[in-house]
Enzyme design. Structure first.
Site, PDB file in Angstrom:
ATOM      1  N   LYS A   1     -13.623   0.289 -11.674  1.00  0.00           N
ATOM      2  CA  LYS A   1     -13.080   1.387 -10.894  1.00  0.00           C
ATOM      3  C   LYS A   1     -12.262   0.800  -9.746  1.00  0.00           C
ATOM      4  O   LYS A   1     -12.684  -0.149  -9.109  1.00  0.00           O
ATOM      5  CB  LYS A   1     -14.195   2.254 -10.301  1.00  0.00           C
ATOM      6  CG  LYS A   1     -14.994   3.068 -11.312  1.00  0.00           C
ATOM      7  CD  LYS A   1     -16.027   3.913 -10.586  1.00  0.00           C
ATOM      8  CE  LYS A   1     -16.789   4.815 -11.534  1.00  0.00           C
ATOM      9  NZ  LYS A   1     -17.772   5.661 -10.797  1.00  0.00           N
ATOM     10  N   GLY A   2     -11.107   1.356  -9.477  1.00  0.00           N
ATOM     11  CA  GLY A   2     -10.294   0.849  -8.379  1.00  0.00           C
ATOM     12  C   GLY A   2     -10.969   1.088  -7.036  1.00  0.00           C
ATOM     13  O   GLY A   2     -11.630   2.109  -6.842  1.00  0.00           O
TER      14      GLY A   2
ATOM     15  N   ARG B   1     -17.696  -2.004 -12.381  1.00  0.00           N
ATOM     16  CA  ARG B   1     -17.822  -3.451 -12.373  1.00  0.00           C
ATOM     17  C   ARG B   1     -16.905  -4.050 -11.308  1.00  0.00           C
ATOM     18  O   ARG B   1     -15.728  -3.691 -11.219  1.00  0.00           O
ATOM     19  CB  ARG B   1     -17.439  -4.026 -13.736  1.00  0.00           C
ATOM     20  CG  ARG B   1     -17.600  -5.543 -13.737  1.00  0.00           C
ATOM     21  CD  ARG B   1     -17.039  -6.201 -14.960  1.00  0.00           C
ATOM     22  NE  ARG B   1     -17.166  -7.650 -14.791  1.00  0.00           N
ATOM     23  CZ  ARG B   1     -16.638  -8.544 -15.602  1.00  0.00           C
ATOM     24  NH1 ARG B   1     -15.972  -8.149 -16.648  1.00  0.00           N
ATOM     25  NH2 ARG B   1     -16.805  -9.825 -15.382  1.00  0.00           N
ATOM     26  N   ILE B   2     -17.439  -4.946 -10.499  1.00  0.00           N
ATOM     27  CA  ILE B   2     -16.648  -5.632  -9.483  1.00  0.00           C
ATOM     28  C   ILE B   2     -16.222  -6.975 -10.067  1.00  0.00           C
ATOM     29  O   ILE B   2     -17.054  -7.847 -10.321  1.00  0.00           O
ATOM     30  CB  ILE B   2     -17.450  -5.839  -8.183  1.00  0.00           C
ATOM     31  CG1 ILE B   2     -17.997  -4.496  -7.672  1.00  0.00           C
ATOM     32  CG2 ILE B   2     -16.591  -6.520  -7.138  1.00  0.00           C
ATOM     33  CD1 ILE B   2     -16.947  -3.480  -7.325  1.00  0.00           C
TER      34      ILE B   2
ATOM     35  N   THR C   1     -12.785 -10.741  -3.189  1.00  0.00           N
ATOM     36  CA  THR C   1     -11.565  -9.948  -3.010  1.00  0.00           C
ATOM     37  C   THR C   1     -11.899  -8.470  -2.829  1.00  0.00           C
ATOM     38  O   THR C   1     -11.228  -7.762  -2.070  1.00  0.00           O
ATOM     39  CB  THR C   1     -10.604 -10.141  -4.190  1.00  0.00           C
ATOM     40  OG1 THR C   1     -11.263  -9.793  -5.415  1.00  0.00           O
ATOM     41  CG2 THR C   1     -10.124 -11.579  -4.279  1.00  0.00           C
TER      42      THR C   1
ATOM     43  N   GLY D   1      -9.259  -0.464  -3.927  1.00  0.00           N
ATOM     44  CA  GLY D   1      -8.362  -0.840  -2.844  1.00  0.00           C
ATOM     45  C   GLY D   1      -8.061   0.301  -1.890  1.00  0.00           C
ATOM     46  O   GLY D   1      -7.756   0.080  -0.717  1.00  0.00           O
ATOM     47  N   GLU D   2      -8.155   1.543  -2.374  1.00  0.00           N
ATOM     48  CA  GLU D   2      -7.847   2.702  -1.541  1.00  0.00           C
ATOM     49  C   GLU D   2      -9.088   3.534  -1.228  1.00  0.00           C
ATOM     50  O   GLU D   2      -8.982   4.649  -0.737  1.00  0.00           O
ATOM     51  CB  GLU D   2      -6.783   3.556  -2.235  1.00  0.00           C
ATOM     52  CG  GLU D   2      -5.463   2.825  -2.374  1.00  0.00           C
ATOM     53  CD  GLU D   2      -4.446   3.568  -3.223  1.00  0.00           C
ATOM     54  OE1 GLU D   2      -3.608   4.272  -2.640  1.00  0.00           O
ATOM     55  OE2 GLU D   2      -4.493   3.436  -4.453  1.00  0.00           O
TER      56      GLU D   2
ATOM     57  N   GLN E   1     -10.889  -6.144   0.391  1.00  0.00           N
ATOM     58  CA  GLN E   1     -10.151  -4.886   0.291  1.00  0.00           C
ATOM     59  C   GLN E   1     -10.867  -3.761   1.026  1.00  0.00           C
ATOM     60  O   GLN E   1     -10.252  -2.976   1.749  1.00  0.00           O
ATOM     61  CB  GLN E   1      -9.954  -4.512  -1.171  1.00  0.00           C
ATOM     62  CG  GLN E   1      -8.877  -5.314  -1.878  1.00  0.00           C
ATOM     63  CD  GLN E   1      -7.525  -5.114  -1.234  1.00  0.00           C
ATOM     64  OE1 GLN E   1      -6.980  -4.027  -1.249  1.00  0.00           O
ATOM     65  NE2 GLN E   1      -6.987  -6.163  -0.650  1.00  0.00           N
TER      66      GLN E   1
ATOM     67  N   PHE F   1       0.809  -1.215   0.000  1.00  0.00           N
ATOM     68  CA  PHE F   1       0.000   0.000   0.000  1.00  0.00           C
ATOM     69  C   PHE F   1       0.842   1.266   0.000  1.00  0.00           C
ATOM     70  O   PHE F   1       0.650   2.165   0.798  1.00  0.00           O
ATOM     71  CB  PHE F   1      -1.000  -0.021   1.153  1.00  0.00           C
ATOM     72  CG  PHE F   1      -2.173  -0.915   0.858  1.00  0.00           C
ATOM     73  CD1 PHE F   1      -3.106  -0.545  -0.090  1.00  0.00           C
ATOM     74  CD2 PHE F   1      -2.315  -2.132   1.497  1.00  0.00           C
ATOM     75  CE1 PHE F   1      -4.174  -1.376  -0.396  1.00  0.00           C
ATOM     76  CE2 PHE F   1      -3.375  -2.964   1.198  1.00  0.00           C
ATOM     77  CZ  PHE F   1      -4.312  -2.586   0.255  1.00  0.00           C
TER      78      PHE F   1
END
Length: 759
Positions: A721-722, A648-649, A654, A724-725, A658, A243
């Site tokens: 779309k991301g 879209r996932i 996972t 994780g953050e 996240q 990260f």
């Protein structure tokens, strides 16, 4: 896209287990420092005990007398090596062994190399330095710091965004707030320690090191060592926590490589957790001033966000989250400014959602304060100020499902049962508070390459120089290949984490799933196009059919008329055993030069607020319940609910993991994490996991993640779309809001601890 290829799916992906899960839980996944290596020598760092000054002399005799010592790399030994470069692939421009100047506490002054780890450690501890010491400037308000504007001084910061006449709008506003907030220094403490293992095979250098950017490190290390990048290979198959901490390369890598060259044998250096505080990057401490003006109807007419950030003397690292906060709501007018405060500290760096975490904390805290000043429900206040377009350039959002997130999260949380009166909700000795906040993260994507090979027996191999930092990118890449080539996922093998593979961008900025999956999609479609052409060609098993009418699934090509052919029969007709395709994905707006930069190790992001046609963000809403003991002021977080919309996932399992991890990290940011700085000596004090507080199992109770369906064709071919953050961005502000609701105390400075609630 090939006409034979199906459109990318828009639904939620299957919650498949990670393809590398068995390797990890059985201990078969080798992390860089686990690599069995013959004839291995061990390195240990010696670091400075002052934060500012100059090394006048090193005393090495005691260290050299330790039996088993092989070498000491120090000043003069790196003269033929280029200094590190601050930027995309480099953490700092400080060349610790190029210059005897000490810029910060814990700066590397030598590397001791020995036959065993224990001997190396003993020798490193015996290295002593004489200094010309100067009084350091530790942080904000310290004498000797220098404040400079971020815009125009840092390559990482474009501009201070603004719109309209803030001063006039703020002066005319019926309701105004003017508040200041702060966030502390925070350090990465991944379970996997930072390490470098380097060895030479002739002219080729091979480095095993946990890295989020193997292609970028390859280019940067080659530059520093003045060798051909083709002779450098960075290998990082698994990473035990990153990260941002393992994104830019530190000077240690080149030092260990030089030691390996001098000795003619492999050298491994594992940095101690204590030393990591001074030799790696960290989250910069920040201060904020936010002013908001609104009408009595709750509509915001003026918004100003000023930020100040601590950085090092040599490097203008900037957090710079005003680009996001300035676009969050329908403000009317916007004014922002970011300043850097240069101190005698090591250079900060990326830490999960680097700009958004501290800046959105300040914004969302201020939004809660404004809702209170207006006597308005915090959710309704945000709904009223939901924009039709972003306020800076008036560009539309490619998609914006924030209100849907609030609706679903509020319903699951039971927000309607909240008594808005401060301190009104209790359970025995416990005060109950409820708070909410918005999460936001820019949706970006970068050029990426991938190679896909399909064999006649239906096996698929995917190769991409991306990185498995724990997010599950191997799994989603396998899912994309499985989907596009119509094979079961257990037939797909994914190779990553090696600079010899097709280049990928840095695994940062929540771009990996979108970038990698877009490249894999493109390569898979090229494979199926060749397969379809072979099947429909003269002499093929589906001769006479049209390519665009073929479906590929279950190891078969099927025509709409009912005819079908096994993949193996198509390969026989084509007289080949496999089809392999290499594809380069370039985001919309990327020039051919951007793809060339990819091979040079430079990641060029596209999306977020930089596109001309629209603004691209992922959104979320987080609701938190806190319980505060009315006598002891002990703080607990028994419930937290987050709803998130991120296109879209690819894999709901996972993705949920996240987001859950991000929310837990957000609780840590709110209540636990802070690096304590001794202001007299500019030295970090709590440099271990005993004193650097993080959440443990007892701190996390009922945590719920809601995935809100969202379709966005504008972001990238995969529609991803991301996220994780995204999960940790709003949590701390929601906790602060809940603490106020329970106690009436507005805590603006993180972390929130008992002593702040006692007074």
């Amino acid at each position: 896209m090939d006409p034979a290829a199906p459109k990318p799916k828009e639904n939620m992906g299957e919650p498949l287990p990670r393809v590398d899960a068995r390797l990890k839980v059985t201990g078969q996944a080798h992390y860089p420092a686990d690599l069995p290596t013959a004839n291995l020598a061990y390195g240990a760092l010696a670091t400075s005990s002052i934060a500012k000054g100059r090394v006048t002399k090193l005393h090495l005799d005691d260290a050299r007398a330790v039996p088993g010592l092989l070498d000491i790399v120090t000043y003069g030994d790196m003269d033929k090596v280029e200094k590190p470069k601050f930027g995309n692939a480099g953490a700092t421009s400080i060349g610790p062994l190029h210059d005897r100047t000490i810029f910060h506490d814990g700066q590397i002054i030598a590397l001791a190399v020995a036959e065993t780890f224990e001997v190396a450690e003993e020798a490193a501890q015996l290295i002593r330095a004489d200094y010309e010491e100067e009084k350091p400037s530790a942080s904000f308000d310290s004498p000797g710091t220098k404040t400079i504007p971020a815009a125009g001084k840092s390559p990482l910061f474009k501009e201070d965004v603004k719109a309209g006449d803030f001063d006039a709008a703020y002066a005319a506003a019926a309701v105004r707030i003017d508040a200041r907030y702060s966030t502390p220094t925070q350090h990465h403490n991944p379970i996997e320690l930072f390490s470098t293992t380097a060895f030479w095979q002739g002219d080729q250098l091979i480095v095993h090191e946990p890295s989020q950017n193997v292609t970028g490190w390859k280019a940067e290390l080659a530059r520093e060592l003045k060798i051909d990048p083709a002779n450098v290979r960075i290998v990082s198959p698994f990473i035990g926590g990153a990260f941002g901490s393992k994104g830019p390369m530190t000077p240690r890598t080149a030092i260990v490589a030089v030691a390996a060259k001098r000795l003619g044998r492999p050298v491994r250096c594992v940095t101690s957790r204590m030393q990591a505080f001074g030799t790696q990057t960290y989250r910069a401490e920040t201060r904020h001033r936010i002013r908001i003006g609104a009408g009595e109807d709750g509509r915001i007419t003026a918004f100003a966000h000023e930020g100040w950030e601590v950085t090092s003397r040599p490097d203008p690292y900037v957090v710079g989250g005003t680009s996001a906060t300035g676009r969050m709501y329908d403000y009317g007018s916007v004014l922002t400014h970011v300043s850097l405060v240069q101190a005698d500290r090591n250079t900060p760096g990326y830490m999960r959602s680097p700009p958004e975490t501290p800046y959105v904390y300040a914004l969302e805290n201020a939004m809660d304060e404004m809702a209170v000043a207006l006597g308005m429900d915090p959710v309704e206040f945000r709904r009223i100020n939901e924009p039709k377009a972003e306020p800076i350039g008036k560009k539309p959002f490619s998609s914006r499902s924030l209100i849907q997130c609030y609706e679903q999260a509020a319903n699951a949380f039971g927000w309607a049962k909240r008594d808005p009166k401060v301190g009104a909700m209790r359970d025995g000795d416990w005060l109950i508070g409820m708070g909410c906040a918005t999460a936001i993260y820019p949706t970006a994507v970068a050029p990426c390459a991938a190679r896909v090979r399909l064999t006649s027996d239906g096996d698929v191999r995917v190769q991409c120089g991306s990185h498995e930092i724990g997010t599950g990118v191997r799994t989603v890449a396998a899912q994309m290949a499985s989907e596009r080539l119509g094979v079961s996922i257990d037939k797909v093998t994914v190779e990553m984490g090696d600079s010899s593979l097709p280049p990928a961008p840095v695994s940062g900025g929540s771009i990996s799933t979108a970038s990698v999956c877009s490249a894999v999609l493109k390569a898979c479609d090229a494979v199926r196009a060749k397969l379809s052409a072979g099947a429909t060609a003269e002499g093929g098993p589906l001769a006479g059919s049209h390519n665009e009418e073929l479906d590929l699934d279950g190891g078969k090509l099927a025509a709409r008329g009912g005819a079908s052919a096994k993949i193996e029969d198509v390969f026989k007709a084509m007289q080949i055993g496999a089809i392999e395709e290499y594809a380069e994905f370039a985001p919309k707006g990327a020039t051919p030069e951007a793809v060339k930069k990819l091979y040079a190790g430079q990641s060029e992001f596209h999306g977020g607020d930089q596109d001309e046609d629209s603004v691209k963000y992922a959104f979320g809403a987080e609701f938190v319940e806190v319980r505060i003991n009315s006598y002891t002021r002990e703080i607990r977080v028994p419930r937290i609910v987050g709803a998130f919309a991120a296109g879209r996932i690819m894999n709901t399992r996972t993705a949920r993991s996240q987001l859950m991890g991000g929310m837990i990290w957000g609780i840590g940011q709110a209540l636990h994490e802070a690096t304590e700085v001794d202001r007299r000596y500019a030295r970090y004090v709590n440099r271990d996991l005993q004193d650097y507080l993080v959440p443990v199992n007892a701190d996390i109770r009922d945590l719920q993640v809601i995935l809100v369906p969202e379709v966005d064709h504008a972001v990238n071919p995969a529609g991803v779309k991301g996220l994780g953050e995204l999960g940790n961005v709003g949590t701390a502000a929601a906790v602060a809001s809940a603490v106020y609701h329970a106690t009436g105390k507005r805590i603006r400075d993180l972390p929130i601890r008992i002593d702040q609630l006692i007074a």
